[in-house]
Every structure is written in structure tokens, then in C-alpha cells.
Scaffold this active site. Structure first.
Site, mmCIF file in Angstrom:
data_model
loop_
_atom_site.group_PDB
_atom_site.id
_atom_site.type_symbol
_atom_site.label_atom_id
_atom_site.label_comp_id
_atom_site.label_asym_id
_atom_site.label_seq_id
_atom_site.Cartn_x
_atom_site.Cartn_y
_atom_site.Cartn_z
ATOM 1 N N GLY A 263 0.642 -1.188 -0.056
ATOM 2 C CA GLY A 263 -0.088 0.009 0.076
ATOM 3 C C GLY A 263 0.867 1.096 0.090
ATOM 4 N N PRO A 298 4.483 -5.147 -0.748
ATOM 5 C CA PRO A 298 4.339 -4.019 -1.799
ATOM 6 C C PRO A 298 4.206 -4.259 -2.985
ATOM 7 C CG PRO A 298 6.613 -4.413 -0.958
ATOM 8 C CD PRO A 298 5.945 -5.707 -0.373
ATOM 9 N N CYS A 368 -13.965 4.512 -28.015
ATOM 10 C CA CYS A 368 -15.203 4.998 -27.829
ATOM 11 C C CYS A 368 -15.921 5.486 -26.570
ATOM 12 C CB CYS A 368 -16.163 4.625 -29.096
ATOM 13 S SG CYS A 368 -15.101 4.141 -30.432
ATOM 14 N N GLU A 369 -15.093 6.070 -25.996
ATOM 15 C CA GLU A 369 -15.635 6.395 -24.533
ATOM 16 C C GLU A 369 -15.194 7.759 -24.084
ATOM 17 O OE1 GLU A 369 -16.916 3.997 -21.811
ATOM 18 O OE2 GLU A 369 -16.729 2.077 -22.639
ATOM 19 N N TYR A 397 0.155 -1.334 -12.246
ATOM 20 C CA TYR A 397 -1.191 -1.273 -12.383
ATOM 21 C C TYR A 397 -1.175 -0.706 -13.903
ATOM 22 C CZ TYR A 397 -1.006 -2.605 -7.632
ATOM 23 O OH TYR A 397 -1.064 -3.107 -6.248
HETATM 24 N N1 LLP Z 1 -1.401 -6.887 -0.860
HETATM 25 C C1 LLP Z 1 -2.911 -7.105 -1.167
HETATM 26 C C2 LLP Z 1 -3.720 -8.142 -0.360
HETATM 27 C C3 LLP Z 1 -3.527 -6.117 -2.032
HETATM 28 O O1 LLP Z 1 -4.820 -6.415 -2.373
HETATM 29 C C4 LLP Z 1 -2.548 -5.346 -2.675
HETATM 30 C C5 LLP Z 1 -3.310 -4.427 -3.671
HETATM 31 C C6 LLP Z 1 -1.385 -5.318 -2.324
HETATM 32 C C7 LLP Z 1 -0.725 -6.155 -1.280
HETATM 33 C C8 LLP Z 1 -0.331 -4.267 -3.035
HETATM 34 O O2 LLP Z 1 -0.742 -2.810 -2.961
HETATM 35 P P1 LLP Z 1 0.260 -1.725 -3.136
HETATM 36 O O3 LLP Z 1 1.698 -1.941 -2.674
HETATM 37 O O4 LLP Z 1 0.550 -1.921 -4.901
HETATM 38 O O5 LLP Z 1 -0.422 -0.576 -3.169
HETATM 39 N N2 LLP Z 1 -5.304 -0.693 -9.518
HETATM 40 C C9 LLP Z 1 -5.266 0.169 -8.315
HETATM 41 C C10 LLP Z 1 -4.355 -0.406 -7.132
HETATM 42 C C11 LLP Z 1 -5.130 -1.719 -6.626
HETATM 43 C C12 LLP Z 1 -4.617 -2.253 -5.491
HETATM 44 C C13 LLP Z 1 -5.124 -3.757 -5.195
HETATM 45 N N3 LLP Z 1 -4.405 -4.398 -3.957
HETATM 46 C C14 LLP Z 1 -4.245 1.242 -8.873
HETATM 47 O O6 LLP Z 1 -4.118 1.413 -10.133
HETATM 48 O O7 LLP Z 1 -4.063 2.348 -8.370
#
Ligand code: LLP
Length: 446
Positions: A263, A298, A368-369, A397
């Protein structure tokens, strides 16, 4: 629920954006470079749109995170959230730096294994693991499965017991803290579908311990993604987890591991997220004395800043009082602006365009959006057809959320290292785009 903060104030200057991104530089003759490779050269050879990742940046960021944990005196293992970027070349590079993987599907588990991540460093998260996925996790004997409900625990227990196997599991707890990120990516509140409410955890932990086929190793949490407003949500979550560990132990339960989730946010525009050192400090404060093995998951922080999406201008369209820059990349490639109103820096690749006078433009794709809009009112130089632009911070992502909407093939992916570059995923060709489709049996005239 909190929403993303709408950008206020002027956009950061191009030079400032580059100064904060060591993988990128503007060369007076070759234009925008990633490491030492001109992006224009990659576009010429591999076409556009193309994702380009810096190997050096990936390694550097993985090591910065490791160093921050080590400096705080924490012996934590890092499991890269492959959902952020499951390309096997990326995951393989990170595995080479000692990272494991956090996977959420059979596809990601297979990608992690194909990338060379040992099963013993893979954790399986997610609210809806299917029986088939559970069987694969059992067969591979992965490090740990994070369970999100009693129902899921029953399912995994029955499967493992029927196979005569024992699966290491952690209970994903929802600490009910507000990560104050975009509503679509916050996960730690009771109203979210993730984990079990912390108040119910002691009872459920005890139930899990009694289930055959499960070895309950500890707890997991993940409070949200792109956390940028300080370290407080982390500190609150880990403090609650620390208390829960004490409570469980007092009740006679073994708790030997805590998975602290992912996160950690990155600056896309001018956000000032907590540093890895601050995150490590929050973990230490909440769980440092708990005598548990620590894990992190992460994704974005490691690979987001390591990638760009390279796109070419199809044409500029002048409308009543508006200027549209239409690119050959679209929301099917980079979905984040359409889905989360996400702001990504957009830089011209050519040195002359980089320094030319600018006017406000809406930057859009050909899909087309109306939501196929990357930016509104962005100050950009004149961009004739075929000029190149780079979307910054697209390594997380980005490719992983692409689709083939509007029957647009998936873009190519390239990795750069020093003066070298290499295609790590071919651009999908049209036969591949149509592969597997056929007319129904009754339509073939036979
Ligand atoms: N662990 C779990 C259980 C998760 O659900 C996630 C992300 C992570 C770790 C990794 O999180 P990060 O360190 O990358 O923040 N598509 C969205 C982000 C969705 C994240 C979903 N879960 C975007 O493009 O901002």
C-alpha cells in the site's frame, strides 16, 4: 468515504518531474532517455504504445525497501505484489534481489513460478480463491495462504485434509482503519469485502486452529493502496495487530508470523507519501516486540516509478475552444486515469518539444468512450502526428490492468538496463487477438 484529492495548484514543471525520477533524463539531442536508452529508439524499433521498465530502478527500489527494514532492525521478508506488474522479467529481476511474491490468482501463481520465485516464498491472498487455485497452492506447497473468511477456511481445510496435506495459513484481519486513499482502493474498513473484522478475529483464529489440514501461522492485513497521507493509518493498523497478537497468545494460541501487507504510495504529481523508513518505523512500533516473523507485500512502490508508457500522437484535433491531443494509447492500455481519475505526468520525448511553449490540451485515446481521457487542460507543446509522449510512473497497475477493449491488441513491454534494452513481451498480433474465437458449431454450414 474519502476520495482522491483533486489536483490543485499548477502541475509540476517538466524539469522537476525529471529531477525526482533518476531513471529518466532529457538529452539535448537524443531526447528523453530511460537509463541510457533513447525512448525514441525503442518506439522506432518496437512501435507504440509500449511499456518500458528500468531494470536498475526496480533493483534500486527493492534494495531501498530492504535497507529501510534492515536499518529499523526488522528481519522482514518482502513479497512483491505481482498484480502490480506480473511480467515474468520484472518478477524474475525482483526474485534475484531476494523478493518473494504475493499472488491472487492461479495465473499470478504460475507467473511467479515461471519467473523463478521459489514456492517457499509465495503467499496467496484474495477473497475468492477457487478450489482449483487452492489445489494448486497445496500442490506447490507455497509459503502461506492468507485466509479472508471462515467459509474459505472450511473450503481449504476440507481440500487439504482430503489430499492428506497441511497448508500454512494466516488470518487476514481488517483493522478498521481508514487509509484515506481513493474509495476504490481502500480495503481496511469494516465495510470493505476484505479480511475479517478484528473484533471477530480471536474467535475465528481459534476455530481455524481446530480445522484439519491447516497450520495457522499468524495474521495478515492490508489496509489499502496508494496510501499517501502520512504513516498514521499504518501505525494504527500495526498497533491493533500487535494487541491482537498479545491477546491471541494470552488465549494460548501460537502466532509466529504477521504479514503487514502493501500500500505504500508514490508521488504521481505532488503527493508526499510516507517513506519506507517511516513505514518500517510504524511496523517496529506496533509489532517490533511481538517476536513474530514479518512479511510485506508491496507492489506499486517497487515498480510504479520504474515504468513509462510510451505513446505516439495520432493527431491533434481543434474543437470549439478546446485542443485535443489524440494518442495511439488508450484506456485499454492505461486504465488508471479513467478508473480512478489518476494523474500521470505526460512528457514529450523530443528535446525540441520538451522546451517549446505550451498550451492547455485534453489528452485522449481513440477508444469510443468519453472516459478515454488521460488528462484535461494539461500544458503541452504542439505535438504533430507521430510525436512521442511518455506517461510517467506507469510501471504498476499499467500493463497489468490492460484489456483488448475495442479489439486493440495488448501493447509490447520492454526492459532497459544501462545502454541495453530488450522486449519482454511481444506486442499482441492480430491472429493472437482473435485466437480461440470461432463460430458456433451450427453456423459452419455442416
Ligand atoms: N496485498 C494485497 C492483499 C493487495 O490487495 C494489494 C493491492 C497489495 C498487497 C499491493 O498494494 P500496493 O503496494 O501495490 O499498493 N489498481 C489500483 C491499485 C489496486 C491495489 C489492489 N491491491 C491502482 O491502479 O491504483
Amino acid at each position: 468515504m474519502p476520495d482522491a484529492i483533486p489536483p490543485t495548484g499548477p502541475d509540476p514543471a517538466f524539469a522537476d518531474l525529471l529531477a525526482q525520477r533518476p531513471a529518466l533524463a532529457m538529452d539535448a539531442s537524443a531526447g528523453l532517455l530511460m537509463e541510457e536508452v533513447p525512448l525514441a529508439r525503442i518506439a522506432q524499433a518496437a512501435g507504440t504504445p509500449t511499456w518500458v521498465y528500468s531494470a536498475t530502478t526496480l533493483a534500486r527500489r527493492a534494495n531501498a525497501l530492504k535497507a529501510a527494514l534492515a536499518e529499523a532492525g526488522l528481519a522482514a521478508t518482502i513479497h512483491f505484489a505481482t498484480k502490480a506488474n506480473p511480467n515474468i522479467a520484472v518478477v524474475n529481476l525482483l526474485a534475484g534481489e531476494g523478493l518473494g511474491a504475493d499472488v491472487v490468482s492461479e495465473g499470478e501463481l504460475r507467473a511467479a513460478r515461471a519467473a523463478g520465485v521459489p514456492a517457499g516464498r509465495i503467499v496467496f491472498s484474495g477473497v475468492g480463491k477457487t478450489a482449483r487455485e487452492m489445489r494448486l497452492a497445496i500442490a506447490e506447497d507455497i509459503l502461506q495462504v492468507n485466509l479472508e473468511s471462515a467459509e474459505e477456511a472450511e473450503m481449504l481445510s476440507a481440500l487439504a485434509a482430503s489430499l492428506g496435506r497441511t497448508v500454512r495459513v494466516a488470518l487476514r484481519v481488517n483493522p478498521d482503519v481508514d487509509a484515506r486513499t481513493h474509495a476504490k482502493i481502500t480495503t481496511g474498513l469494516t465495510e470493505n469485502k476484505f479480511g475479517v473484522p478484528i473484533a471477530l478475529a480471536p474467535e475465528l483464529y481459534a476455530r481455524l486452529r481446530a480445522m484439519p489440514g491447516l497450520e495457522v501461522v499468524g495474521l495478515a492485513t492490508h489496509i489499502g493502496s496508494q496510501i499517501t497521507r502520512g504513516v498514521a493509518p499504518y501505525a494504527a493498523a500495526y498497533a491493533r495487530l500487535g494487541e491482537l497478537v498479545r491477546e491471541l497468545r494470552a488465549a494460548g494460541h501460537a502466532v509466529r508470523r504477521v504479514d503487514c501487507g502493501g500500500g505504500l504510495g508514490i508521488p504521481y504529481r505532488d503527493e508526499q507519501p510516507a517513506s519506507p523508513a517511516a513505514l518500517a518505523g510504524a511496523i517496529k512500533a506496533g509489532l517490533g516486540d511481538a517476536g513474530v516473523e514479518l512479511m510485506l507485500e508491496p507492489g506499486r512502490w517497487i515498480c510504479g516509478p520504474a515504468g513509462v508508457l510510451l505513446a505516439a500522437v495520432v493527431l491533434e484535433k481543434a474543437s470549439v475552444g478546446r485542443r485535443f491531443v489524440i494518442l495511439d494509447a488508450a484506456m485499454n492500455d492505461l486504465l488508471r486515469p479513467a478508473m480512478y481519475d489518476a494523474w500521470h505526468a505526460i512528457l514529450p520525448v523530443s528535446p525540441t518539444a520538451f522546451h517549446a511553449p505550451r498550451t492547455a490540451a485534453d489528452v485522449v485515446g481513440p477508444v469510443c468512450e468519453s472516459s478515454d481521457t488521460f488528462a484535461r487542460g494539461r500544458e503541452l507543446p504542439a505535438l504533430p502526428p507521430h510525436s512521442l509522449v511518455a506517461f510517467l510512473d506507469a510501471g504498476a497497475y499499467g500493463a497489468s490492468m490492460s484489456s483488448t477493449y475495442n479489439a486493440r491488441p495488448l501493447a509490447a513491454e520492454v526492459m532497459v538496463r544501462g545502454t541495453e534494452w530488450s522486449v519482454i513481451r511481444d506486442r499482441q498480433d492480430y491472429p493472437a487477438l482473435l485466437a480461440g474465437q470461432r463460430l458456433p458449431r451450427w453456423a459452419d454450414g455442416g
